[in-house]
Design a protein around this motif. Sequence first.
Motif, mmCIF file in Angstrom:
data_model
loop_
_atom_site.group_PDB
_atom_site.id
_atom_site.type_symbol
_atom_site.label_atom_id
_atom_site.label_comp_id
_atom_site.label_asym_id
_atom_site.label_seq_id
_atom_site.Cartn_x
_atom_site.Cartn_y
_atom_site.Cartn_z
ATOM 1 N N HIS A 172 -28.083 -5.193 0.981
ATOM 2 C CA HIS A 172 -27.907 -4.314 2.135
ATOM 3 C C HIS A 172 -28.328 -2.891 1.761
ATOM 4 N N GLY A 173 -29.104 -2.280 2.610
ATOM 5 C CA GLY A 173 -29.602 -0.935 2.332
ATOM 6 C C GLY A 173 -30.959 -0.911 1.676
ATOM 7 N N SER A 174 -31.483 -2.089 1.323
ATOM 8 C CA SER A 174 -32.797 -2.143 0.697
ATOM 9 C C SER A 174 -33.889 -1.928 1.742
ATOM 10 N N PRO A 175 -34.948 -1.189 1.390
ATOM 11 C CA PRO A 175 -36.070 -1.035 2.324
ATOM 12 C C PRO A 175 -36.819 -2.336 2.575
ATOM 13 N N ASN A 213 -39.351 -9.532 -12.268
ATOM 14 C CA ASN A 213 -38.426 -9.843 -13.357
ATOM 15 C C ASN A 213 -37.969 -8.569 -14.051
ATOM 16 N N ARG A 214 -38.830 -7.557 -14.054
ATOM 17 C CA ARG A 214 -38.504 -6.278 -14.678
ATOM 18 C C ARG A 214 -37.785 -5.340 -13.728
ATOM 19 N N ALA A 215 -38.036 -5.474 -12.436
ATOM 20 C CA ALA A 215 -37.419 -4.591 -11.443
ATOM 21 C C ALA A 215 -37.161 -5.391 -10.167
ATOM 22 N N PRO A 216 -36.045 -6.122 -10.128
ATOM 23 C CA PRO A 216 -35.739 -6.906 -8.931
ATOM 24 C C PRO A 216 -35.660 -6.010 -7.691
ATOM 25 N N TRP A 217 -36.173 -6.495 -6.584
ATOM 26 C CA TRP A 217 -36.170 -5.794 -5.295
ATOM 27 C C TRP A 217 -37.019 -4.528 -5.311
ATOM 28 N N HIS A 218 -38.019 -4.493 -6.185
ATOM 29 C CA HIS A 218 -38.944 -3.361 -6.251
ATOM 30 C C HIS A 218 -39.786 -3.332 -4.963
ATOM 31 N N ARG A 219 -39.680 -2.271 -4.203
ATOM 32 C CA ARG A 219 -40.363 -2.206 -2.911
ATOM 33 C C ARG A 219 -41.876 -2.406 -3.049
ATOM 34 N N GLY A 220 -42.477 -1.684 -3.988
ATOM 35 C CA GLY A 220 -43.914 -1.772 -4.155
ATOM 36 C C GLY A 220 -44.374 -3.171 -4.502
ATOM 37 N N ALA A 221 -43.588 -3.889 -5.303
ATOM 38 C CA ALA A 221 -43.963 -5.249 -5.688
ATOM 39 C C ALA A 221 -43.978 -6.173 -4.478
ATOM 40 N N TYR A 222 -42.961 -6.071 -3.644
ATOM 41 C CA TYR A 222 -42.894 -6.947 -2.476
ATOM 42 C C TYR A 222 -43.998 -6.633 -1.472
ATOM 43 N N HIS A 223 -44.296 -5.374 -1.286
ATOM 44 C CA HIS A 223 -45.364 -5.022 -0.354
ATOM 45 C C HIS A 223 -46.732 -5.400 -0.905
ATOM 46 N N ARG A 224 -46.899 -5.359 -2.225
ATOM 47 C CA ARG A 224 -48.165 -5.790 -2.809
ATOM 48 C C ARG A 224 -48.371 -7.291 -2.605
#
Length: 312
Positions: free
Chosen positions: A197-200, A157-168
């Motif tokens: 598009h372009g997101s890790p 909610n604070r950082a949509p598409w945050h890479r670290g959040a999704y991998h966690r």
Amino acid sequence: MFRRRSALLVRPALDDDALHTTLTELRPTPQLHGLGAGRTRPLWQPVADLLRDTGRDWDRRWHRMSVLAGELPPAVCERWTAERPGDGDALVLRACVRSARAASEGWAAVREAERACLRAADACPEDPTPWLALLDVMYALAAPVRDAVPVWTEAVNRAPWHRGAYHRLLRHLSPRGPGTVTAMTDFASHAAARAPHGSPLALLPVAARVELVAHRNLRGRTGLGADAHWNESRAGEETEAALAGWFRTAATPHAEAVVDLNLLAFALVRTHRPNEAAPVFRRIGRHMTTHPWELLPAPERTFLYWRDRQEV
């Protein structure tokens, strides 16, 4: 003529030279008696400077905080919070440090880590980092997925598409944790399909496949069974989607791009696409990561073989 191979750089900081320099500066040298001896400024000042310069780049802030939590001498964070008790950066780092060590220090440490995360979240309400630190505590305790998802939601909610959040969360959904194969793979595919598009995050299905292989290896199901995962047509489709959706785009490099590049190179090697792996290895250069190459025999030798093979 023999070609000299460059030494590999396998380090927690990845290619973040500013972070690596800070960690190096804080290591005691043999000439100094005790951490901080001979210094003319606060022990924690290099860390404070690094985090100040990171600003609101939440992706890089999480990378730096999580590496600092695992690599800093404990005295640095404790002294910083003691001397600057209201400093938001100090409180967030303290939460990350407590979270990284809680599971090995007993139940009282776990409760203290939870309190540290919530206090940091109050001090820095826009920062997703304290919530990711709390998610680390929950993973260490094998908390049910239903309890972890709301914490993850606070972060995104604070950082949509945050890479670290999704991998966690992917890690939490893994069968190596409290999750299942179906939950992990469904989450990875749905998140990758929705990501810009372009997101890790285009690499999430590849990361999930690597995690599945690691799970099978842990259970002793190696050899031909592990190779079968990479011979499936879907493995090639996932790898191609990662190439098209992230690697071949003009996306700005993110803090853990080196990790994603290693995942992608590994998948290309395992799906028998060495020609397409060549530009990925060129971008990696010397920055090998232990995971996922540790899933193969002689990881460094294997990495060097495939990397240098592309240069012939």
